[in-house]
Design an enzyme around this catalytic site. Sequence first.
Site, short mmCIF file in Angstrom:
data_model
loop_
_atom_site.label_atom_id
_atom_site.label_comp_id
_atom_site.label_asym_id
_atom_site.label_seq_id
_atom_site.Cartn_x
_atom_site.Cartn_y
_atom_site.Cartn_z
N ARG A 8 24.16 -48.27 -84.27
CA ARG A 8 23.28 -49.45 -84.27
C ARG A 8 23.04 -50.00 -82.86
O ARG A 8 21.92 -50.36 -82.50
CB ARG A 8 23.99 -50.52 -85.10
CG ARG A 8 23.26 -51.80 -85.27
CD ARG A 8 24.22 -52.84 -85.87
NE ARG A 8 25.10 -52.26 -86.86
CZ ARG A 8 24.84 -52.20 -88.16
NH1 ARG A 8 23.73 -52.71 -88.61
NH2 ARG A 8 25.68 -51.66 -88.99
N CYS B 154 7.88 -53.32 -107.27
CA CYS B 154 8.10 -54.28 -108.35
C CYS B 154 9.59 -54.39 -108.69
O CYS B 154 10.03 -54.01 -109.77
CB CYS B 154 7.30 -53.88 -109.57
SG CYS B 154 7.57 -52.19 -110.09
C1 PLP Z 1 31.39 -42.15 -88.95
C2 PLP Z 1 30.46 -43.18 -88.37
N1 PLP Z 1 30.45 -43.35 -87.03
C3 PLP Z 1 29.62 -44.27 -86.47
C4 PLP Z 1 28.80 -45.06 -87.23
C5 PLP Z 1 27.91 -46.03 -86.52
O1 PLP Z 1 28.20 -47.36 -86.82
P1 PLP Z 1 27.35 -48.50 -86.10
O2 PLP Z 1 25.91 -48.18 -86.27
O3 PLP Z 1 27.76 -49.76 -86.79
O4 PLP Z 1 27.74 -48.50 -84.65
C6 PLP Z 1 28.80 -44.91 -88.62
C7 PLP Z 1 27.94 -45.72 -89.46
O5 PLP Z 1 27.79 -45.58 -90.65
C8 PLP Z 1 29.65 -43.95 -89.20
O6 PLP Z 1 29.68 -43.77 -90.53
#
Ligand code: PLP
Length: 214
Positions: free
Chosen positions: A70, A136
Amino acid sequence: MLEAMEMILALAERFTKLEFIDFGGGFGIPYRPEQQEMDVNALGQQMTERFEKFCKEYGRPLSMKLEPGRYLVGPAGFLLLSVTNRKQTPEYQFVGTDSGFHHLVRPTMYGSYHRIWNASRMEDELETVAVVGNVCETGDFFSVDQGNIQRELPKTVVGDCLVIADAGAYGFSMSSQYNSRPRPAEVLVQDGQARLIRRTEHYADLLRTAQELN
Ligand SMILES: Cc1ncc(COP(=O)(O)O)c(C=O)c1O
Protein backbone atom coordinates in the site's frame (compact mmCIF):
# COMPACT_ATOMS: atom_id res chain seq x y z
CA MET A 1 5.43 -1.08 13.23
CA LEU A 2 8.05 -1.10 15.98
CA GLU A 3 5.80 -3.05 18.31
CA ALA A 4 5.09 -5.57 15.57
CA MET A 5 8.82 -5.79 14.94
CA GLU A 6 9.39 -6.66 18.61
CA MET A 7 6.92 -9.53 18.34
CA ILE A 8 8.60 -10.91 15.24
CA LEU A 9 12.05 -10.59 16.82
CA ALA A 10 10.87 -12.39 19.96
CA LEU A 11 9.82 -15.28 17.73
CA ALA A 12 12.90 -15.09 15.49
CA GLU A 13 15.37 -15.51 18.35
CA ARG A 14 14.08 -19.05 18.89
CA PHE A 15 15.37 -20.11 15.45
CA THR A 16 19.09 -20.76 15.12
CA LYS A 17 19.59 -20.95 11.35
CA LEU A 18 17.97 -17.78 10.06
CA GLU A 19 19.25 -16.02 6.94
CA PHE A 20 16.78 -13.17 6.91
CA ILE A 21 13.79 -11.79 8.79
CA ASP A 22 10.81 -10.59 6.79
CA PHE A 23 8.76 -7.94 8.58
CA GLY A 24 6.05 -7.91 5.90
CA GLY A 25 3.91 -4.91 4.98
CA GLY A 26 1.42 -2.72 6.78
CA PHE A 27 3.17 0.64 6.33
CA GLY A 28 0.29 3.07 6.57
CA ILE A 29 -0.75 5.92 4.33
CA PRO A 30 -2.87 8.96 5.26
CA TYR A 31 -6.31 8.12 3.91
CA ARG A 32 -7.97 10.92 5.89
CA PRO A 33 -7.20 14.64 5.45
CA GLU A 34 -6.27 14.96 9.12
CA GLN A 35 -3.86 12.01 9.07
CA GLN A 36 -0.15 12.56 8.61
CA GLU A 37 2.24 10.88 6.26
CA MET A 38 4.46 8.32 7.94
CA ASP A 39 7.98 9.57 8.66
CA VAL A 40 9.64 6.83 6.66
CA ASN A 41 13.17 8.07 7.39
CA ALA A 42 12.60 8.07 11.15
CA LEU A 43 10.99 4.63 11.03
CA GLY A 44 13.79 3.31 8.83
CA GLN A 45 16.38 4.56 11.26
CA GLN A 46 14.62 3.06 14.28
CA MET A 47 14.03 -0.27 12.57
CA THR A 48 17.65 -0.42 11.43
CA GLU A 49 18.98 0.34 14.91
CA ARG A 50 16.72 -2.28 16.48
CA PHE A 51 17.65 -4.83 13.83
CA GLU A 52 21.36 -4.26 14.23
CA LYS A 53 21.00 -4.72 17.99
CA PHE A 54 19.13 -7.97 17.37
CA CYS A 55 21.80 -9.27 14.95
CA LYS A 56 24.51 -8.53 17.50
CA GLU A 57 22.67 -10.56 20.13
CA TYR A 58 21.87 -13.27 17.56
CA GLY A 59 25.56 -13.60 16.84
CA ARG A 60 25.69 -12.91 13.08
CA PRO A 61 24.34 -10.49 10.49
CA LEU A 62 20.95 -11.23 8.92
CA SER A 63 19.10 -9.56 6.04
CA MET A 64 16.00 -7.54 6.72
CA LYS A 65 13.14 -7.93 4.26
CA LEU A 66 10.10 -5.69 3.91
CA GLU A 67 6.99 -6.07 1.75
CA PRO A 68 5.50 -2.60 1.50
CA GLY A 69 2.46 -2.76 -0.77
CA ARG A 70 0.00 0.00 0.00
CA TYR A 71 2.72 2.48 0.98
CA LEU A 72 4.30 2.34 -2.48
CA VAL A 73 1.28 2.29 -4.76
CA GLY A 74 -1.78 3.37 -2.73
CA PRO A 75 -1.48 7.16 -3.03
CA ALA A 76 -0.35 6.88 -6.67
CA GLY A 77 -3.74 5.63 -7.86
CA PHE A 78 -6.96 7.56 -8.41
CA LEU A 79 -10.29 6.12 -9.49
CA LEU A 80 -12.16 8.47 -11.83
CA LEU A 81 -15.95 8.28 -11.92
CA SER A 82 -18.58 10.05 -13.97
CA VAL A 83 -21.74 11.21 -12.26
CA THR A 84 -24.63 9.52 -14.04
CA ASN A 85 -27.63 10.58 -11.96
CA ARG A 86 -28.88 12.26 -8.82
CA LYS A 87 -31.69 10.97 -6.65
CA GLN A 88 -33.27 12.74 -3.70
CA THR A 89 -34.97 10.71 -1.01
CA PRO A 90 -36.38 12.06 2.27
CA GLU A 91 -33.14 11.11 3.96
CA TYR A 92 -30.36 11.34 1.38
CA GLN A 93 -29.20 13.15 -1.72
CA PHE A 94 -27.70 10.30 -3.71
CA VAL A 95 -25.08 10.91 -6.37
CA GLY A 96 -24.93 7.95 -8.75
CA THR A 97 -21.80 7.07 -10.70
CA ASP A 98 -20.63 4.78 -13.48
CA SER A 99 -18.51 2.71 -11.10
CA GLY A 100 -19.09 0.75 -7.92
CA PHE A 101 -17.65 -1.68 -5.42
CA HIS A 102 -16.65 -3.97 -8.28
CA HIS A 103 -13.93 -1.39 -9.07
CA LEU A 104 -12.99 -0.32 -5.53
CA VAL A 105 -14.30 -2.61 -2.82
CA ARG A 106 -12.58 -1.13 0.25
CA PRO A 107 -15.42 1.20 1.36
CA THR A 108 -18.01 -1.56 0.97
CA MET A 109 -15.89 -4.38 2.36
CA TYR A 110 -14.18 -2.66 5.28
CA GLY A 111 -16.03 0.67 5.63
CA SER A 112 -12.77 2.32 4.59
CA TYR A 113 -12.58 6.05 4.17
CA HIS A 114 -11.37 7.43 0.82
CA ARG A 115 -11.16 11.12 0.03
CA ILE A 116 -13.46 12.17 -2.82
CA TRP A 117 -13.12 15.30 -4.95
CA ASN A 118 -15.37 16.74 -7.60
CA ALA A 119 -12.73 17.49 -10.24
CA SER A 120 -15.25 19.37 -12.37
CA ARG A 121 -16.01 22.03 -9.76
CA MET A 122 -13.57 22.13 -6.87
CA GLU A 123 -14.62 25.58 -5.61
CA ASP A 124 -18.43 25.50 -5.73
CA GLU A 125 -20.69 25.59 -2.68
CA LEU A 126 -20.83 22.37 -0.69
CA GLU A 127 -23.73 19.97 -0.35
CA THR A 128 -24.12 16.81 1.70
CA VAL A 129 -24.41 13.75 -0.53
CA ALA A 130 -24.06 10.00 -0.57
CA VAL A 131 -21.83 8.91 -3.46
CA VAL A 132 -22.92 5.50 -4.68
CA GLY A 133 -22.06 2.96 -7.35
CA ASN A 134 -24.21 1.41 -10.03
CA VAL A 135 -24.53 -2.09 -8.59
CA CYS A 136 -27.84 -3.04 -7.03
CA GLU A 137 -26.41 -3.88 -3.60
CA THR A 138 -27.12 -1.98 -0.41
CA GLY A 139 -23.42 -1.59 0.42
CA ASP A 140 -22.40 0.05 -2.84
CA PHE A 141 -21.19 3.36 -1.34
CA PHE A 142 -17.99 5.28 -1.96
CA SER A 143 -18.62 8.05 0.61
CA VAL A 144 -18.38 5.80 3.67
CA ASP A 145 -17.02 7.12 6.94
CA GLN A 146 -17.44 4.86 9.95
CA GLY A 147 -21.09 4.10 9.34
CA ASN A 148 -21.91 7.56 7.97
CA ILE A 149 -22.59 7.32 4.24
CA GLN A 150 -22.72 11.02 3.47
CA ARG A 151 -20.01 13.50 2.64
CA GLU A 152 -19.73 17.21 1.86
CA LEU A 153 -18.82 17.74 -1.78
CA PRO A 154 -18.94 20.68 -4.17
CA LYS A 155 -22.41 20.62 -5.75
CA THR A 156 -22.55 17.78 -8.26
CA VAL A 157 -24.07 17.82 -11.72
CA VAL A 158 -24.61 14.83 -14.04
CA GLY A 159 -21.47 14.45 -16.15
CA ASP A 160 -19.08 15.71 -13.43
CA CYS A 161 -15.88 13.80 -12.84
CA LEU A 162 -15.39 12.55 -9.28
CA VAL A 163 -12.00 11.42 -8.07
CA ILE A 164 -11.50 8.76 -5.40
CA ALA A 165 -8.07 9.10 -3.83
CA ASP A 166 -5.65 6.39 -2.68
CA ALA A 167 -7.11 3.78 -5.01
CA GLY A 168 -3.72 2.48 -6.18
CA ALA A 169 -3.56 -0.31 -3.61
CA TYR A 170 -6.30 -2.92 -3.22
CA GLY A 171 -8.24 -1.17 -5.97
CA PHE A 172 -7.81 -2.82 -9.34
CA SER A 173 -6.27 -5.92 -7.74
CA MET A 174 -9.47 -6.48 -5.72
CA SER A 175 -11.79 -5.53 -8.54
CA SER A 176 -14.24 -7.94 -10.12
CA GLN A 177 -16.67 -8.29 -12.99
CA TYR A 178 -19.56 -8.69 -10.56
CA ASN A 179 -23.01 -8.16 -12.11
CA SER A 180 -21.39 -8.41 -15.56
CA ARG A 181 -19.70 -5.04 -15.17
CA PRO A 182 -16.46 -4.70 -17.12
CA ARG A 183 -13.42 -3.19 -15.42
CA PRO A 184 -12.18 0.29 -16.31
CA ALA A 185 -9.04 1.25 -18.21
CA GLU A 186 -5.82 2.12 -16.39
CA VAL A 187 -3.86 5.21 -17.36
CA LEU A 188 -0.29 5.85 -16.24
CA VAL A 189 0.71 9.48 -15.79
CA GLN A 190 4.47 9.92 -15.93
CA ASP A 191 6.30 13.23 -16.30
CA GLY A 192 3.03 14.91 -17.24
CA GLN A 193 2.31 12.38 -20.00
CA ALA A 194 -0.76 10.13 -19.82
CA ARG A 195 -0.45 6.66 -21.33
CA LEU A 196 -3.05 3.93 -21.55
CA ILE A 197 -1.55 0.85 -19.87
CA ARG A 198 -4.68 -1.28 -19.71
CA ARG A 199 -7.68 -0.82 -21.98
CA THR A 200 -11.27 -0.75 -20.79
CA GLU A 201 -12.88 -4.17 -20.64
CA HIS A 202 -15.76 -4.86 -23.00
CA TYR A 203 -18.61 -7.30 -22.71
CA ALA A 204 -16.68 -9.76 -24.89
CA ASP A 205 -14.01 -9.85 -22.14
CA LEU A 206 -16.59 -11.16 -19.69
CA LEU A 207 -17.00 -14.26 -21.86
CA ARG A 208 -13.36 -14.59 -22.95
CA THR A 209 -12.64 -17.69 -20.87
CA ALA A 210 -15.99 -19.39 -21.41
CA GLN A 211 -15.94 -22.65 -23.35
CA GLU A 212 -18.14 -23.08 -26.35
CA LEU A 213 -20.53 -26.02 -25.99
CA ASN A 214 -21.15 -28.22 -29.03
C1 PLP B 1 2.23 -11.37 2.57
C2 PLP B 1 1.94 -9.91 2.39
N1 PLP B 1 2.97 -9.05 2.35
C3 PLP B 1 2.74 -7.71 2.18
C4 PLP B 1 1.47 -7.21 2.07
C5 PLP B 1 1.33 -5.74 1.87
O1 PLP B 1 0.66 -5.11 2.92
P1 PLP B 1 0.47 -3.52 2.86
O2 PLP B 1 -0.12 -3.19 1.53
O3 PLP B 1 -0.45 -3.22 4.00
O4 PLP B 1 1.82 -2.90 3.03
C6 PLP B 1 0.38 -8.08 2.11
C7 PLP B 1 -0.98 -7.59 1.99
O5 PLP B 1 -1.96 -8.29 1.89
C8 PLP B 1 0.62 -9.47 2.27
O6 PLP B 1 -0.39 -10.34 2.32
